[in-house]
Design a protein around this motif. Sequence first.
Motif, PDB file in Angstrom:
ATOM      1  N   GLY A  94      -4.778   9.429  -7.460  1.00 33.04           N
ATOM      2  CA  GLY A  94      -6.141  10.045  -6.973  1.00 33.04           C
ATOM      3  C   GLY A  94      -6.648  11.009  -7.540  1.00 33.04           C
ATOM      4  O   GLY A  94      -7.103  10.414  -8.727  1.00 33.04           O
ATOM      5  N   ASN A  95      -6.833  12.157  -7.324  1.00 28.62           N
ATOM      6  CA  ASN A  95      -7.569  13.338  -7.732  1.00 28.62           C
ATOM      7  C   ASN A  95      -6.864  14.111  -8.781  1.00 28.62           C
ATOM      8  O   ASN A  95      -7.323  15.149  -9.561  1.00 28.62           O
ATOM      9  CB  ASN A  95      -8.359  14.164  -6.810  1.00 28.62           C
ATOM     10  CG  ASN A  95      -9.395  15.109  -7.119  1.00 28.62           C
ATOM     11  OD1 ASN A  95      -9.351  16.373  -6.923  1.00 28.62           O
ATOM     12  ND2 ASN A  95     -10.313  14.589  -7.431  1.00 28.62           N
ATOM     13  N   ASP A 119      -9.024   8.698  -9.171  1.00 28.94           N
ATOM     14  CA  ASP A 119     -10.325   8.387  -8.469  1.00 28.94           C
ATOM     15  C   ASP A 119     -11.317   8.585  -9.573  1.00 28.94           C
ATOM     16  O   ASP A 119     -10.968   8.975 -10.973  1.00 28.94           O
ATOM     17  CB  ASP A 119     -10.447   9.279  -7.339  1.00 28.94           C
ATOM     18  CG  ASP A 119     -10.601  10.697  -7.653  1.00 28.94           C
ATOM     19  OD1 ASP A 119     -10.633  11.164  -8.809  1.00 28.94           O
ATOM     20  OD2 ASP A 119     -10.584  11.620  -6.691  1.00 28.94           O
ATOM     21  N   SER A 120     -12.839   8.572  -9.146  1.00 25.44           N
ATOM     22  CA  SER A 120     -13.534   8.605 -10.238  1.00 25.44           C
ATOM     23  C   SER A 120     -13.664   9.961 -11.056  1.00 25.44           C
ATOM     24  O   SER A 120     -13.996  10.076 -12.117  1.00 25.44           O
ATOM     25  CB  SER A 120     -14.975   8.088  -9.539  1.00 25.44           C
ATOM     26  OG  SER A 120     -15.206   9.200  -8.470  1.00 25.44           O
ATOM     27  N   THR A 416      -7.131  17.560  -0.923  1.00 25.87           N
ATOM     28  CA  THR A 416      -6.264  17.396  -2.150  1.00 25.87           C
ATOM     29  C   THR A 416      -5.489  18.588  -2.329  1.00 25.87           C
ATOM     30  O   THR A 416      -4.176  18.667  -2.866  1.00 25.87           O
ATOM     31  CB  THR A 416      -7.219  17.367  -3.266  1.00 25.87           C
ATOM     32  OG1 THR A 416      -7.950  18.367  -3.684  1.00 25.87           O
ATOM     33  CG2 THR A 416      -7.923  16.000  -3.261  1.00 25.87           C
TER      34      THR A 416
END
Length: 433
Positions: A94-95, A119-120, A416
Amino acid sequence: MDSVLRVSNGGTFTGSILVPGDKSISHRAIMLGALSDGLTRVTGCLLSEDVRCTINAFRVLGVQVDLNTSTDEVLVHGVGLHGLKNSPESIVVGNSGTSMRLMAGIFSGAGLSISMIGDSSLSSRPMKRICEPLAQMGANVKTSGDGTAPLYIGANNGLKGITYAMPVASAQVKSCILLAGLYADTPTKVIERIPTRDHTETMFETFGVSLVLEAGSITLLPTQKPIACDVVVPADISSAAFFLVGGAIGLDSRISMKGVGVNKTRSGIIRILEMMNAKISLTNVRMRGGEKVADITVASSDLHGVDIPLDCVAAAIDEFPAIFIAAACAKGVTVLRGATELRHKESDRIEVMASGLRTLGVDLETYEDGIKIVGGCIGSGTVDAQGDHRVAMAFSIAALKASGNIDISNAEGISTSFPEFVSIAKSVGLRVE
Ligand code: S3P
């Protein structure tokens, strides 16, 4: 999905709160627990999305991890240094930069062939900073063309220790190398010019892995194994940061927090806010699980601007979004330099904070390595957190002192690190929906 936080301006910010566990320490406790033989009990563990990514990664690799969400207790059934199983599926983090960078060291050491995706935001953050030292140790880690995630970790012929002088002040890089060093057959030495958070060093000691700590360097001697143990996680000063600033800028406000980690490599925000004339008191200072903790109280203060000392930057690196809000509410000018690393966090925190502050009418100038903020008034409007949890929480707190409401778009990232932020902030008076 765009999630918008609506925060009405004004109100007082008053009460006693319990801030959840430290994110950096929670990650490390789970990682070392997984690499020990036997049962590790982590009390006060943060169960945010980032930490859950670390937990899920080890589950995929064959480690049983039991969560008790009502007590924030985690049981890690460690498999030992060489017990992780390979996985054909990518590990999804993820982040979480801490998950990706630290686990790259572990997975390389364990000789896994595995990929990790983020993630991006995480996929745009620099990864060469870990791949280069890992390659020197004999690991085989590839990034995408521009030095970013996904990471592809291939089998290797065993790691050797290195002496590595870190070109950037980064606890994630230091920790990645030390975790890989658990698998090396010769000593691993990390030289850091600027001290960074030392939770990995403390957690190694807690798990019975000794280090040679000298001024500016950390050395891990080979063939040591972490031993399962009980870990107590202090409250996260990075989450407490929003309440420290909120308590200082809010009208007739007073916030108390118990058992907050005040390790000197993390408590730069306290030093900076005190320089700005914040009324902060630390009581019941004690050691808990190898970390220094304190009960902290902050009350409404007449803040003034400061030149932030260079030696506070690393120890406050995650707290600058909150500190920028304090600066915008303070009398006079605040200047931060030497903080280029802020451009490589979950967002480019210099630009994203500057853009939101400008929307709210704050006069400022940015530099490649910092920002100058002219304190005074905060207006109203819609700011874009660009998915960055700490930016979203910082602008929420700004509403306490704003002349009108603040809407924060792309605020979903808060979970997060601090899933309970909105409910806790509401309970002490923030008018947030
Ligand atoms: C962290 C280290 C810091 C910090 C991050 C957590 C850690 O990153 O910004 O939120 O847990 O080691 P860098 O090491 O990249 O400075």
